[in-house]
Design a protein around this motif. Structure first.
Motif, PDB file in Angstrom:
ATOM      1  N   ALA A  69       0.843  -1.203   0.000  1.00  0.00           N
ATOM      2  CA  ALA A  69       0.000   0.000   0.000  1.00  0.00           C
ATOM      3  C   ALA A  69       0.876   1.250   0.000  1.00  0.00           C
ATOM      4  O   ALA A  69       0.626   2.209  -0.737  1.00  0.00           O
ATOM      5  CB  ALA A  69      -0.927  -0.012   1.209  1.00  0.00           C
ATOM      6  N   THR A  91      -1.863  -5.359  -2.938  1.00  0.00           N
ATOM      7  CA  THR A  91      -2.449  -5.159  -1.614  1.00  0.00           C
ATOM      8  C   THR A  91      -3.777  -5.896  -1.507  1.00  0.00           C
ATOM      9  O   THR A  91      -4.061  -6.590  -0.521  1.00  0.00           O
ATOM     10  CB  THR A  91      -2.681  -3.650  -1.363  1.00  0.00           C
ATOM     11  N   GLY A 177      -4.181   4.574   1.986  1.00  0.00           N
ATOM     12  CA  GLY A 177      -3.016   3.892   2.540  1.00  0.00           C
ATOM     13  C   GLY A 177      -2.953   4.022   4.056  1.00  0.00           C
ATOM     14  O   GLY A 177      -2.703   3.063   4.772  1.00  0.00           O
TER      15      GLY A 177
END
Lengths: 198, 530
Positions: A69, A91, A177
């Motif tokens: 991420a 991710t 993120g």
């Protein structure tokens, strides 16, 4: 109405929101610590029933996804949309892995009657019942956050495709993120509390 | 105004304009307030005579629960921050909008969905929840009424509250006009800032608590069930860790409104600006440490009782600081007894009545005697209706000309305020006496010796109702027929009064530059009919 862009404001809003998430889990951590203080032996015994290998694997999976991420954000900052999307996909794949492993863990336990109200668990000492009640609540709520985090990444994906999340204005991805790091962080606390306290 | 084929619904319900969102909140809150008042009137009617009159026990339990849920979660908590905060915070900051306009619309929709969910719980499932607004376990975990849906509504409302608070914090940090330093913020903005932090820090705990009720009911977790290793007292701790700070979410914005109104109608700068700011922050901080004073008789340790009793007394200090500052501001001021000031004075009087009896409850010894009696009911209605309610009314009367560009009938407004003060005292003062004599709260029947005080209280509720009716009549009538006013009928010095009434969509044509504090009246021009 012109939409103003305020990078710092957007980041600040996200940090405050993450703080509320920590507090949300904080209530459960308080419950955990009070119950642990009351039933230290039962928690110790109940914890032995969890599979440390699977738990460790999941921890590694989640930390790695957090790395991807972060790399995705860096990718977009450097102006490489494709790279960012690639790391995002990685991710998401790892997030799926996490959920699949979690699914096997849970279903194994549930088959054995170890769930709140289950035929095995109901005969055990109150402390062990409390351990598993909290285990299912906290890991369940965490799993829900994993799913929400995946949804957030998919939303950012559409923004990248639509061209509203760009190398110049990447705060949406950056905030996604941050959210993912929080989900990761909470797991890092859950893992030792449930799997390693034996 | 945006046009171009957009329908009225789209223009209003999906608006990003903070002023429209504020108006939407105001109307929704008012509608819910009217429902809540009517339920309260029914409760008071039932209590007019001892014994069963026209509603049964179950219906009575449902009514006080619903009254509480509507009034606390749907009316009082969002009342001033969501309605007047949205309307006037960006204007007072000289900003174009809040920091996250889309999030603001989203908060409003969460509010509507949450409120609707809470209402749906009344008519579906096993009937309206009957737990009281605190949803105490174990009863809330086992009752067959529709508790799960009601607390889901509370969860959604809490989320809305968090997002509003978050939005305000970032707005105040990021969107102040040039020259608008922290010490030039209005005290209303400061109060909203302190409130927003409580919203952000306390509400998540309530969220997790109500989530636990839902999973407890649906999955039978047993987290609060001693037979399965749980602890019902933990529920009370978690609940009050939010719900006590929530009391300050309710009262702080009202204090902010009063702090803004009093200097304007005394033509004097506020006395002790920094101590008022400090006391807001102190209330926000200390108010988070006192939750267990709701639990003195729950079986906590004596040490805990003493500590929480002591901390509770500490919160009284910043509240008193504010009251003394307001009175000092009025001292030797050039006082104009306009309706907003009358409501503000009503606020100070009623809030003081409620605040002082709060000390009776915060002190462990006396609390043992009056715990869970009508004394508590009287106390929190004085604080919440007399405090937040009057703060809300003061805010409506203060900003009404700005919102609609028209003035209400001042004589009617003052008459309504006086009727309300009399009515509220008639309604709630007998409750103190009932509580001292031992009448428990939440009972739908009572012993004959309590009859006369209950009657007195019910008479008070009629007077209160009449006052509210007159106030609403005056406001609604003036909305359409009131005398038009200019930008600044009160000659106030804060930024929102420099704009036309009602303010245009884009707020400020040119970004204002602030050169003096919010209560410096030396440069205020008389442009009432400009």
């Amino acid at each position: 109405m012109t939409m103003h862009r305020d990078y710092q404001g957007a980041k600040m809003g996200m940090w405050i929101f993450l703080f509320t998430e920590i507090l949300l889990f904080g209530g459960l951590f308080v419950l955990y610590s009070v119950t642990l203080g009351r039933y230290p032996t039962e928690f110790h015994e109940a914890s032995k029933l969890l599979d440390v290998t699977l738990g460790t694997t999941n921890t590694v999976v989640l930390i790695t996804s957090s790395l991807f991420a972060a790399l995705s954000v860096v990718g977009l900052q450097r102006g490489d949309r494709k790279l960012a999307q690639g790391f995002m996909a990685a991710t998401l794949v790892l997030a799926c892995c996490f959920l699949v492993i979690k699914y096997f863990e849970w279903s194994h336990k549930i088959h054995a009657g170890i769930y709140p109200g289950g035929e095995t668990l109901i005969q055990w000492a109150p402390g062990k019942q409390a351990f598993f009640a909290l285990y299912y609540t906290m890991t369940g709520l965490h799993g829900l956050h994993v799913i929400i985090g995946m949804g957030v990444f998919l939303w950012v994906w559409t923004r990248i495709v639509a061209g509203t999340c760009t190398p110049e204005h990447f705060v949406a991805l950056e905030n996604a993120g941050l959210y993912w790091h929080l989900v990761d962080l909470i797991w890092i606390y859950l893992f030792p509390l449930y799997y390693l306290i034996t | 105004m945006a046009s171009g084929g957009k329908s009225w619904v789209r223009e209003w319900l999906f608006t990003l304009d903070h002023k429209r969102i504020g108006m939407l909140y105001l109307w929704c809150i008012t509608a819910f307030f009217v429902i809540g008042v009517c339920i309260g009137m029914v409760i008071r009617m039932e209590l007019f005579w001892p014994g069963k009159d026209f509603i049964g026990q179950q219906a009575y339990n449902a009514l006080f629960t619903v009254h509480g849920v509507i009034m606390i979660f749907i009316v009082v908590i969002p009342s001033i921050p969501a309605a007047f905060g949205n309307l006037f915070l960006p204007l007072q900051l000289g900003a174009e909008d809040v920091a996250f306009p889309r999030l603001n619309t989203f908060s409003f929709w969460l509010y509507v969905i949450g409120g609707a969910t809470a209402l749906i719980s009344l008519f579906t499932g096993g009937g309206a929840p009957d737990t009281g607004w605190t949803f105490y376990v174990p009863f809330s975990a086992v009752t067959t009424t529709n508790v799960s849906v009601a607390v889901a509504g509370v969860f959604i409302l809490g989320f809305s509250s968090i997002l509003t608070g978050l939005n305000f914090i970032v707005t105040i940090h990021r969107l102040r006009a040039p020259g608008l330093t922290w010490t030039r913020l209005t005290l209303f903005a400061w109060a909203l800032y302190a409130t927003a932090w409580i919203q952000v820090l306390a509400t998540p705990i309530l969220s997790i608590t109500v989530v636990l009720i839902i999973v407890e009911r649906l999955l039978g977790l047993g987290i609060f069930d001693p037979a399965r290793g749980g602890d019902p007292i933990l529920y009370q701790h978690l609940f009050w860790i939010y719900s006590h700070p929530a009391v300050y979410i309710m009262i702080l914005p009202a204090m902010g409104v009063i702090s803004d109104i009093i200097p304007v109608f005394c033509r004097k700068s506020i006395f002790g600006y920094k101590t008022i700011v400090g006391s807001s922050l102190a209330i926000a901080f200390a108010g988070s440490l006192v939750w267990a004073h709701h639990m003195f008789v729950s079986g906590m340790s004596d040490t805990a009782v003493m500590v929480f009793s002591f901390l509770t007394f500490i919160v009284a200090v910043p509240s008193a600081v504010k009251v003394f500052n307001w009175l000092s501001t009025m001292y030797k001021g050039s006082i104009r007894l306009e309706p907003p000031l009358i409501y503000a004075l009503g606020f100070i009087f009623l809030f003081a009545m409620g605040g002082i009896t709060g000390l009776v409850l915060g002190s462990a010894g006396t609390d043992m005697h009056v715990h869970d009696t009508y004394f508590v009911v009287g106390h929190f209605h004085y604080v919440i209706f007399g405090g937040t309610g009057f703060g809300m009314f003061a805010a409506i009367h203060y900003w009404f000309p700005k919102m609609y560009g028209r003035m209400y009938n001042r004589k009617q407004a003052i008459t309504a305020a006086l009727i309300l003060v009399v009515g509220l005292n008639g309604l709630y003062f007998p409750m103190y006496l009932l509580g001292l004599e031992g009448m428990p709260r939440r009972y739908y029947d009572y012993l004959p010796q309590f009859t006369s005080l209950h009657r007195l209280s019910t008479y008070g509720s009629w007077i209160t109702f009449a006052g509210l009716a007159l106030m609403f009549y005056n406001l609604i009538h003036s909305r359409y027929r009131g005398e038009p006013v200019g930008r600044n009928p009160w000659k106030a010095a804060t930024l929102e009064w420099t704009l036309p009434s009602p303010p245009p969509t884009h707020n400020f044509d040119t970004e204002p530059v602030v050169t003096h504090g919010p209560y410096d009246f030396s440069e205020v021009r008389d442009d009432d009919h400009a």
